[in-house]
Design an enzyme around this catalytic site. Structure first.
Site, PDB file in Angstrom:
ATOM      1  N   TYR A  45       0.692  -1.063   0.138  1.00 34.12           N
ATOM      2  CA  TYR A  45      -0.049  -0.007  -0.067  1.00 34.12           C
ATOM      3  C   TYR A  45       0.743   1.099  -0.088  1.00 34.12           C
ATOM      4  O   TYR A  45       1.771   1.291   0.791  1.00 34.12           O
ATOM      5  CB  TYR A  45      -0.962   0.063   1.255  1.00 34.12           C
ATOM      6  N   GLU A  47      -0.620   4.862  -0.642  1.00 34.90           N
ATOM      7  CA  GLU A  47      -1.358   5.920  -0.929  1.00 34.90           C
ATOM      8  C   GLU A  47      -0.552   7.243  -0.618  1.00 34.90           C
ATOM      9  O   GLU A  47       0.278   7.308   0.094  1.00 34.90           O
ATOM     10  CB  GLU A  47      -2.539   6.088   0.063  1.00 34.90           C
TER      11      GLU A  47
END
Ligand SMILES: *Cc1c(COP(=O)(O)O)cnc(C)c1O
Length: 403
Positions: A45, A47
């Site tokens: 991940y 972001e």
């Protein structure tokens, strides 16, 4: 191993290898590109953007994304790049968001004339969120720059959009920017189809002229399925970054971004220039052979042309597409300028050479393909003979798993 999916992938591999792929938006990605797509980077991940992530552990994916950004900036000569868009359609949504208020007015080319769904089609988000008006092509299917200026002066759009899905001619971005400046509009180019030709130097580069350039990475650019957004304007670049994340997308696909970085590096190497020159040469050779045989075809400056199957063979585009699929030639039905048939039938086929040139198709093969399609659609040869000829042509090409 999942037996069912493995078996379907095997069948699709066989299908891709035995066919002549003439869909103008397709290509075959290299082993390196495909290996990055299946890498463990999919687990992460990330972001946000490099060095400004919402999660820890991003040290290496930061470097992956920075490499992709640096390489794509070098490839197209842009000052800023966002490599996170999941697709060309996403990239367009994000670019509109960065450039326009809700309901802003966009002047584009309608889908039936060669535009894209995201350029204002009633079935796309684009027509719900923005006010689209359209500019004309002239009778022989070329952009009508005087006509575009006239519509722009009447409509006063916020944005003029160029770049198409089924347009066989060169686009003059400089002229379109001048039109945009005359009416106080921003200018955006969606180079999804021709990005590879631009990277390889056989088409004018829109980056010096457009406020924003969007693209896919999987068509003539020959990378993984995905999108990019480029600009030279720092303020617009900031708005693009916010439009991509957090407005439209969540975590970036770092495995795909790694594959994009590999694709950009491949496109920076000399063999890629040779590849795009061959794509244009093969497209022209096939188109010229159709013309010599008496078929009605558009001219071409790029990787595709339009074949009028209705006036050439008395077939709709849909029927011609189905007939060719039966002998392992894949094409797609396409509207031709002034088409009298509906989009679900059409009078034409779109024929492109980006994919099979990657496999090793040369000009001689391109002419043989024209002859084969001509003879088959005019019932001069039967299915059996046509299939044998497909097999003969394909037999000298690379297997797709070896690209
Ligand atoms: C293919 C294409 C797109 C969309 O790309 P996707 O990755 O399929 O969403 C956008 N614009 C143009 C002009 C295209 O040809």
């Amino acid at each position: 191993m999942d037996k069912e999916i493995q078996s379907l992938i095997r069948k699709e591999t066989i299908r891709q290898n035995k066919g002549i792929e003439l869909i103008a938006s397709e290509n075959y990605a290299s082993k390196d590109v495909r290996h990055a797509c299946e890498s463990i980077l999919t687990n992460k991940y990330a972001e946000g953007y490099p060095h400004k992530r919402y999660y820890g552990g991003c040290e290496f994916v930061d470097q992956v994304e920075e490499l992709a950004i640096e390489r794509v900036k070098e490839l197209f000569g842009s000052k800023f790049a966002n490599v996170q868009p999941h697709s060309g359609s996403q990239a367009n949504a994000e670019a509109y968001r960065a450039l326009l208020p809700n309901g802003g007015k966009i002047l584009s080319l309608v889908l039936n004339d060669g535009g894209h769904l995201t350029h204002g089609s009633p079935v796309s988000f684009s027509s719900f969120m923005y006010d689209f008006v359209f500019y004309p092509l002239n009778k022989d299917g070329h952009l009508d720059y005087d006509g575009i200026l006239k519509v722009a002066q009447i409509e006063k759009p916020n944005l003029i959009l160029a770049g198409y899905s089924a347009y066989p001619y060169a686009i003059d971005f400089k002229k379109l920017r001048e039109i945009a400046d005359k009416v106080g509009a921003l200018f955006m180019v969606d180079m999804a189809h021709i990005a590879g030709l631009i990277a390889g130097g056989v088409h004018m580069n829109p980056v010096p002229y457009a406020h924003v350039v969007t693209s896919t990475t999987h068509k003539t650019l020959r990378g993984p399925r995905g999108g990019i957004i480029l600009t030279n304007d720092e303020e617009i670049a900031k708005r693009i970054n916010s439009a991509v994340f957090p407005f439209y997308q969540g975590g970036p696909l770092e495995h795909i971004i790694a594959a994009k970085a590999i694709c950009f590096n491949e496109a920076l190497q000399p063999p890629f220039k040779k590849y795009v020159r061959s794509v244009v040469e093969n497209t022209k050779a096939c188109r010229d052979e159709f013309k010599r045989l008496g078929a009605i075809v558009s001219d071409t400056d790029n990787h595709l042309f339009l074949l009028n199957v209705l006036d050439s063979f008395g077939l709709t585009g849909l029927d011609a597409q189905k007939k060719l699929e039966a002998i392992n030639i894949t094409t797609n039905k396409n509207m031709i300028p002034g088409d009298k048939l509906k989009p679900n039938k059409t009078s034409g086929l779109r024929i492109g050479f980006a994919a099979i040139t990657t496999r090793g198709c040369d000009a001689k093969d391109a002419r043989a393909i024209a002859k084969l399609i001509f003879d088959y659609l005019s019932n001069k040869i039967d299915d059996k003979k046509a299939k044998e000829e497909v097999k003969r042509i394909v037999s000298s090409w690379k297997l797709i798993q070896d690209i």
